[in-house]
Design a protein around this motif. Structure first.
Motif, PDB file in Angstrom:
ATOM      1  N   HIS A 253      -7.648   6.720  -7.388  1.00 23.23           N
ATOM      2  CA  HIS A 253      -7.743   5.900  -6.174  1.00 23.23           C
ATOM      3  C   HIS A 253      -6.412   5.265  -5.805  1.00 23.23           C
ATOM      4  O   HIS A 253      -5.647   4.869  -6.684  1.00 23.23           O
TER       5      HIS A 253
ATOM      6  N   ILE B  81      -4.592   2.235  -3.114  1.00 20.46           N
ATOM      7  CA  ILE B  81      -4.859   1.020  -2.349  1.00 20.46           C
ATOM      8  C   ILE B  81      -3.539   0.527  -1.782  1.00 20.46           C
ATOM      9  O   ILE B  81      -2.484   0.753  -2.384  1.00 20.46           O
TER      10      ILE B  81
ATOM     11  N   LEU C 267      -9.285   2.689  -1.445  1.00 18.75           N
ATOM     12  CA  LEU C 267     -10.081   1.503  -1.730  1.00 18.75           C
ATOM     13  C   LEU C 267      -9.729   0.310  -0.850  1.00 18.75           C
ATOM     14  O   LEU C 267     -10.211  -0.801  -1.090  1.00 18.75           O
ATOM     15  N   ASN C 268      -8.945   0.516   0.185  1.00 23.37           N
ATOM     16  CA  ASN C 268      -8.659  -0.568   1.126  1.00 23.37           C
ATOM     17  C   ASN C 268      -9.967  -1.033   1.761  1.00 23.37           C
ATOM     18  O   ASN C 268     -10.751  -0.217   2.242  1.00 23.37           O
TER      19      ASN C 268
ATOM     20  N   LEU D 179      -9.207  -6.044  -5.752  1.00 23.25           N
ATOM     21  CA  LEU D 179      -9.653  -5.253  -4.599  1.00 23.25           C
ATOM     22  C   LEU D 179      -9.962  -6.138  -3.387  1.00 23.25           C
ATOM     23  O   LEU D 179      -9.696  -5.755  -2.250  1.00 23.25           O
TER      24      LEU D 179
ATOM     25  N   TYR E 178      -7.456  -6.868  -0.378  1.00 16.57           N
ATOM     26  CA  TYR E 178      -7.030  -5.854   0.592  1.00 16.57           C
ATOM     27  C   TYR E 178      -8.040  -5.675   1.712  1.00 16.57           C
ATOM     28  O   TYR E 178      -9.216  -5.426   1.474  1.00 16.57           O
TER      29      TYR E 178
ATOM     30  N   GLY F   5      -5.220  -1.994   4.569  1.00 14.11           N
ATOM     31  CA  GLY F   5      -4.394  -1.869   3.369  1.00 14.11           C
ATOM     32  C   GLY F   5      -3.461  -3.039   3.143  1.00 14.11           C
ATOM     33  O   GLY F   5      -2.774  -3.088   2.128  1.00 14.11           O
TER      34      GLY F   5
END
Length: 117
Positions: free
Chosen positions: A27, A29, A41-42, A107, A110, A114
């Motif tokens: 992943h 980000i 994963l943004n 996480l 974000y 992004g």
């Protein structure tokens, strides 16, 4: 006071950035993130599962009906196959609760674009 100190330790975004290393093989980000083995994963916290454009999700993930709340992410990161049987994510999970919570805190920083909130 002790409870708030424990909650702060349980959600340490800086530690989560380091713990996220186990996720980076699949992943991405951040502002330049692209879909890879796993989706970008943004903005994942609060997003409906299986909805990043251009990523080929498993049918199980697309149809899971999940929204990635911190609580759902915690369950999923513990054991992806238990939460979404037949997901393409072959990752065995993160058994350490503190690491999971730290990753989720990382996480949460974000947004969908992004950039850090």
């Amino acid at each position: 006071m002790v409870a708030s100190a424990m909650a702060a330790r349980a959600q340490d975004a800086a530690a989560g950035e380091k713990d996220f290393v186990v996720c980076r093989s699949c992943h991405q980000i951040g502002p330049t993130a692209k879909n890879a083995v796993g989706p970008v994963l943004n903005g994942v916290v609060g997003r409906k599962a299986g909805t990043i454009p251009g990523f080929s999700y498993s049918e199980a993930n697309r149809n899971s009906g999940l929204t990635w709340t911190p609580e759902e992410l915690d369950k999923y990161l513990t054991s992806p196959q238990t939460v979404v049987p037949r997901t393409k994510m072959i990752f065995p999970g993160i058994k350490d609760e503190t690491k999971r919570k730290n990753i989720i805190a990382f996480l949460e920083q974000y947004g969908p674009d992004g950039n850090r909130k």
